[in-house]
Design a protein around this motif. Structure first.
Motif, short mmCIF file in Angstrom:
data_model
loop_
_atom_site.label_atom_id
_atom_site.label_comp_id
_atom_site.label_asym_id
_atom_site.label_seq_id
_atom_site.Cartn_x
_atom_site.Cartn_y
_atom_site.Cartn_z
N ASP A 91 43.04 35.19 40.83
CA ASP A 91 42.24 35.91 41.83
C ASP A 91 42.32 37.42 41.57
O ASP A 91 41.31 38.13 41.66
N ALA A 116 40.20 38.44 38.59
CA ALA A 116 38.76 38.43 38.92
C ALA A 116 38.39 39.68 39.73
O ALA A 116 37.35 40.31 39.50
N LEU A 117 39.28 40.04 40.65
CA LEU A 117 39.04 41.22 41.48
C LEU A 117 39.09 42.49 40.62
O LEU A 117 38.27 43.40 40.79
N LYS A 141 38.30 42.71 37.54
CA LYS A 141 37.03 42.74 36.79
C LYS A 141 35.91 43.31 37.64
O LYS A 141 35.14 44.17 37.19
N ALA A 142 35.82 42.85 38.89
CA ALA A 142 34.77 43.35 39.79
C ALA A 142 34.94 44.83 40.07
O ALA A 142 33.96 45.53 40.37
N LEU A 143 36.17 45.32 39.99
CA LEU A 143 36.47 46.74 40.23
C LEU A 143 36.40 47.58 38.95
O LEU A 143 36.80 48.75 38.97
#
Lengths: 216, 216
Positions: free
Chosen positions: B44, B47-48, B50-52
């Motif tokens: 998790d 993934a976070l 990456k989004a940031l």
């Protein structure tokens, strides 16, 4: 009308044209009487802006960005959509739950409203009408109203964690566009900082439907 | 030991001293076996990140800031505490609910852990131990565990909205301190951007206890 076009400054004409485009966009309900009243007040907004060090200079910087970004929204959205498309953790929220593939009509419908959102953010009107639309945007990301505006079959929600997170890709990729029209390095920096604060402020307001009763 | 001190680089000695100070700080439970396991996984977290747009260069930039900030934590906290003290919307969370006044012992206890948090953030270890402590920090802001660590009588929670918001004052006021030790303007910019991402990442993780079941 020809005379009117000739004497109106280009920006004012652009604003009139943009307003017509907004009203013609399905699901773009900014200012509609049907919207629910936001569960946070203008006083709550002012307190949050204080905590975010968001001041009058940020409003001016955002408004300076409006004219710079007005004819670049398509190019900006190409970059943002490219990022979402290349990030499986994000594109899943545009997925059709029957086919398992991203839904092109859903992506396109959101994209049209996203273009208006860029200019809404740059125009920096922080009144009750704006506040009520922020609440609507939050609902449309959460399980309360996701998919309903566009009549799609997709994931039940955008998970909370990605909403504040998107502040970074949105504002990082925006920066080169702020520098496209000859603003000084200092003004680009001011506009970028104001955008970071404004997008984070909005992400916080959009998070309200996800937060437990009494804890927002 | 004298020889050891002579041959160890200054930073390593600083790290050893900092570690001793951490372990002596009441309520600083980083790495303690008593902590609950975080409800989010390392996958998790990835993934976070990456989004940031949080990448290896951000880890390097944060670690570069560690040596710069190590002897400035007190001065940084003077600025942060000055901001909180001058913002009634924030200082209320340090208030004693019986006297209605800010509780000096509570402010001081949090301040000691806050100094360690600055260096923890700069050291940028994103492992399970770090993740579990982020969860603990979130609980300590929410109604689940606020006030318990320091045995104080204060507000039941820090309201959710202020947690992501504090990303801005923390990282904006940090910037001059990053520039204090002769780093290039470009490196200061890199470190600042990495700090914004890291603090926002943490604020998102700290928000988990506030978010409705299944919506994080």
């Amino acid at each position: 009308m020809q005379l009117l076009q000739a004497i109106l400054p280009r920006l004012s004409f652009g604003v009139v044209a943009a307003e017509a485009a907004r009203q013609a966009t399905p699901g773009y309900n900014y200012g509609h009487a049907t919207l629910a009243r936001a569960p946070y007040s203008l006083a709550d907004l002012a307190a949050l802006q204080k905590a975010l060090l968001f001041g009058d200079d940020d409003v001016l910087a955002l408004r300076q960005s409006a004219a710079i970004l007005a004819d670049q929204t398509d190019a900006i959205l190409d970059v943002w959509y490219g990022f979402v498309a290349s990030t499986p953790e994000l594109v899943v929220f545009f997925g059709n739950t029957r086919t398992g593939e991203p839904d092109p009509a859903y992506l396109e419908a959101v994209r049209k409203r996203f273009a208006h959102w860029i200019l809404d953010t740059a125009e920096a009107r922080y009144d009750q009408t704006w506040l009520d639309y922020q609440y609507e945007i939050g609902l449309r990301h959460s399980k309360f109203k996701k998919n309903r505006t566009d009549g799609v079959q997709s994931t039940a929600q955008v998970n909370f964690r990605y909403i504040p997170a998107l502040t970074i890709p949105i504002t990082t990729t925006l920066r080169p566009f702020l520098a496209q029209k000859g603003a000084s390095a200092n003004d680009v920096e001011r506009m970028h900082a104001a955008w970071v604060k404004s997008v984070l402020l909005q992400a916080i307001l959009w998070s309200q439907p996800y937060v437990r009763e009494g804890e927002f």
